[in-house]
Design a protein around this motif. Structure first.
Motif, mmCIF file in Angstrom:
data_model
loop_
_atom_site.group_PDB
_atom_site.id
_atom_site.type_symbol
_atom_site.label_atom_id
_atom_site.label_comp_id
_atom_site.label_asym_id
_atom_site.label_seq_id
_atom_site.Cartn_x
_atom_site.Cartn_y
_atom_site.Cartn_z
ATOM 1 N N ASP A 154 2.345 4.778 0.931
ATOM 2 C CA ASP A 154 2.129 5.548 2.161
ATOM 3 C C ASP A 154 2.723 6.950 2.070
ATOM 4 O O ASP A 154 2.884 7.637 3.063
ATOM 5 N N ASN A 178 0.840 -1.183 0.000
ATOM 6 C CA ASN A 178 0.000 0.000 0.000
ATOM 7 C C ASN A 178 0.889 1.252 0.000
ATOM 8 O O ASN A 178 1.766 1.355 0.851
ATOM 9 N N SER A 193 -4.233 10.094 6.211
ATOM 10 C CA SER A 193 -4.157 9.146 7.309
ATOM 11 C C SER A 193 -5.303 8.161 7.131
ATOM 12 O O SER A 193 -6.472 8.524 7.121
#
Lengths: 250, 482
Positions: free
Chosen positions: B69, B67, B74
């Motif tokens: 980041d 994933n 958030s």
């Protein structure tokens, strides 16, 4: 038209206006003069309903209705107009769009149909013509990149379109050279009528050379310390505000 | 805090008007993702064999990826095994042959959304492909378009009827392994639109796809592929909505555009996925890879987006300017309110000589939301006289939201001209009081000021969409200033 009775107003618990009474009949022009910090702008903000002011005492009736109870947009729809000392810029929003939205909001509040685009255009062009303004003005973004004089003329255009009952002009002469002052004053004079009243808030006497008031009130330290006819302006011009401030403190 | 800013917050009480659920019998896969699911899905879609392999390739690459980041977002970790990768209304099992066979409840859903699909009432001059969860419900005006050779159909139908075209172009702009979400999409995409405009054809009407997520616990993974052959033109619109649900739902789409020599594609999006409630519960996670390739000389791709929905938006519509004199444009309005987060922007990759790009990004943040612009302008050594102009403007409402700008510029060609302008402003109490004093309500005032702020972008939208976008902006920010 407007009846102000013993009005007190404060900002952040600091009292700025300390008991003002003022009676304005239809068609009258009242000038409120006074030194900086005397409460002139506070008075116009309180009458127009700006947020952040407390009015612990006093009453204001506008055409026999309680003005202080009304939301600011309702006051506007009822016919109270404030010409700002520092008109704001609204980028991307054309003058004509703002004028149409404002006029139709007022019309709808009075139970009238909104004007359609064509009728509005005819109407607004009659106003620019009356004020001898270039029609290009209508298509520019509200006050964006306008000179000081253009901004003030734009306020007068809005006033002309909205046809208010009571016009409060807050330091309309500030930042204008003599030519611009003449043009703006001409615009204001052309809007005078037996039904329409004006409150001119100003620091200087020179505005009153162009717009003749019926009454002059001198404001100092939140109170009207002297009221009189047009001759009072000349006295102030000669003597300055010093003696008045002294009198207010005494 | 002054009285005005309190009003600002009070007024930020958006009502999401498309949040209803349509009760339908559905055919859904159990949650989870593995090779079997990919194969089963491929079988369900009657994929040609190359497609099954293509999906599996995507799935295998996805397994090796993480994933991302790096975005200013958030996000709670997403459990990809808790999502169902296929959901379709049962009534569509055998595929409706015509609109008369479409479940009336589905037609009703689109009608409620203001997208009439019925023969009598459909939007004049706009052909619509409606995608409901994982499948396409209906495509209008297909016959009229085929008269001029334009192909506009669900991508699953294109795989059946025009497999050679799909095979030739699919994944050539966004390969399976491009990024985590693109890889996931490659493995499990279920539907989306396919457009092919033949040489020299100016598409006679606006094409539009309307995406709707309905079922719970499902993701929507659509794939759109638009090819504008030499000298052709097409304007394509995309709209999205979803019901209000407490859990987050995943939407991971891929859009690929190919513009050949002298062709022009105008791609407009009004994205209004459910944004979550005022406490940040629920809402769509929107991870989208959109990229266009100006493959031929003098070609042009223009992205216009109005992003008002989704709890999370992660989206960077981009242009690869391969052709000489090619033009890439990106016009964006991103509105975030409450707890919404948006990390969006564009990439302009200049390879061809004299290629030009423009980025105009407007971010509006209200409530406790966070909005970021992230952009990359890259000029390769080959791109002589490349030019880019970037303008990022942020408008903040209230004092609990944030706006961020992350512009990246990489230039390897000394003759390139790159300009970047950025501004941050607030709707001031002065502006608001001015409007109130002229008799406008607070909501009308905000709507007017914000629309003024977005004017440069809205003028790029097709007429019908511009009106919708303006109204949507008003609703999204209803009550946001006082």
């Amino acid at each position: 038209m407007l009846k102000v009775e013993n009005l007190h107003a404060s900002v952040d618990d600091k009292e700025i206006i300390k008991g003002i009474s003022l009676y304005i009949k239809p068609g009258e022009v009242h000038a409120i003069m006074g030194p900086n910090g005397s409460g002139k702008s506070t008075l116009s903000n309180v009458l127009a309903g700006r947020d952040g002011y407390e009015t612990p005492e006093g009453e204001v009736l506008f055409n026999a209705k309680d003005l202080l109870e009304m939301a600011p947009e309702v006051r506007a729809q009822e016919g109270l107009f404030l010409a700002f000392q520092y008109p704001v810029e609204i980028p991307g929003v054309s003058n004509i769009y703002l004028l149409k939205a404002a006029l139709n909001a007022a019309r709808q509040a009075r139970g009238l149909d909104a004007l359609d685009a064509m009728d509005f255009l005819t109407y607004v062009k009659s106003k620019t013509k009356m004020l001898k303004m270039d029609e290009k003005f209508l298509y520019r973004s509200v006050n964006e990149g306008f000179s000081g004089g253009e901004k003030k003329r734009n306020e007068i255009l809005q006033m002309a379109v909205l046809e208010p009952k009571l016009c409060i002009l807050d330091e309309v002469d500030s930042g204008l050279d003599i030519d611009a002052l003449k043009i703006v004053s001409e615009g204001i004079n052309s809007l005078r009528s037996p039904e329409r009243s004006f409150v001119l808030i100003t620091h200087y006497q020179r505005l009153l050379d162009y717009i003749k008031p019926d009454f002059i009130h001198v404001l100092a330290d939140g109170k009207i310390v002297k009221s009189g006819g047009p001759e009072l302006a000349l006295e102030l011009e000669k003597e300055g505000y010093g003696w008045i401030e002294e009198a207010a403190k005494a | 805090m002054s009285a005005s800013s309190e009003n600002i917050n009070e007024l930020i009480g958006e009502k999401y008007k498309d949040g209803f659920v349509t009760e339908l019998e559905t055919d859904s896969f159990p949650p989870g993702l593995d090779e079997q699911i990919v194969r089963a899905l491929s079988a369900k879609k009657n994929d040609p064999e190359f497609m099954t392999e293509w999906r599996l390739d995507g799935y295998k690459q996805w397994l090796t990826m993480d994933n991302p980041d790096w975005a200013q977002l958030s996000i709670e970790p997403i459990d990809y095994q808790a999502i169902s990768y296929y959901s379709a209304p049962k009534s569509l099992e055998d595929g409706p042959k015509s609109l008369d066979e479409v479940d009336p409840q589905l037609l009703e859903t689109y009608k409620k959304l203001g997208i009439p699909l019925g023969e009598q009432e459909r939007l004049a001059g706009v052909a619509v492909d409606a995608v409901f969860d994982s499948v396409s419900v209906a495509t209008t005006f297909k016959d009229k378009l085929s008269e001029v050779g334009v192909i506009f159909c669900p991508i699953s139908e294109a795989l059946r009827d025009h497999p050679e075209l799909v095979k030739k172009y699919l994944g050539t702009v966004v390969p399976q392994g491009d990024n985590f979400f693109a890889a996931l999409n490659s493995a499990v995409f279920t539907d989306g639109s396919f457009v092919y405009i033949p040489k020299g054809v100016r598409c006679p009407m606006e094409l539009s796809t309307y995406f709707r997520i309905n079922a719970s616990n499902t993701g929507q993974f659509e794939r759109t592929l638009i090819i504008a052959d030499e000298g052709s033109y097409v304007s394509y619109l995309e709209g999205c909505t979803a019901p209000m649900r407490d859990e987050n739902q995943l939407h991971a789409a891929v859009v690929e555009l190919v513009a050949m020599e002298g062709a022009e594609i105008k791609y407009s999006t009004v994205q209004n996925w459910y944004p979550g409630d005022e406490n940040g519960v629920g809402g769509i996670y929107n991870f989208v890879t959109k990229r266009g390739e100006c493959r031929g000389a003098n070609s042009k791709i223009s992205w216009t987006q109005v992003e008002t929905g989704s709890a999370i938006t992660w989206k960077y519509p981009s242009c690869v300017l391969l052709g000489d004199n090619s033009v890439g444009e990106f016009y964006s309005v991103a509105v975030t309110n409450n707890y919404q987060q948006a990390d969006t922007g564009s990439k302009m990759i200049h390879i061809g000589k004299n290629s030009k790009s423009t980025i105009i990004a407007k971010g509006i943040s209200a409530g406790k939301s966070q909005s970021s612009y992230r952009g990359l302008v890259k000029v390769a050594k080959s791109a002589e006289n490349a030019r880019n102009y970037t303008q990022c403007d942020s408008l903040l409402m209230g004092d609990k939201c944030g706006a961020h700008t992350f512009p990246y510029v990489e230039v390897k060609q000394p003759s390139a001209q790159i300009e970047h302008e950025a501004s941050t402003s607030k709707i001031s109490e002065d502006q608001l009081f001015f409007c109130l004093q002229r008799g406008l309500s607070a909501d009308d005032a905000v709507s007017m000021i914000v629309n003024g702020f977005c004017k440069e972008v809205f003028k790029e939208l097709p007429m019908e969409f511009a009106v919708e976008a303006q109204a949507l902006l008003g609703i999204s920010l209803e009550g946001s200033v006082g």
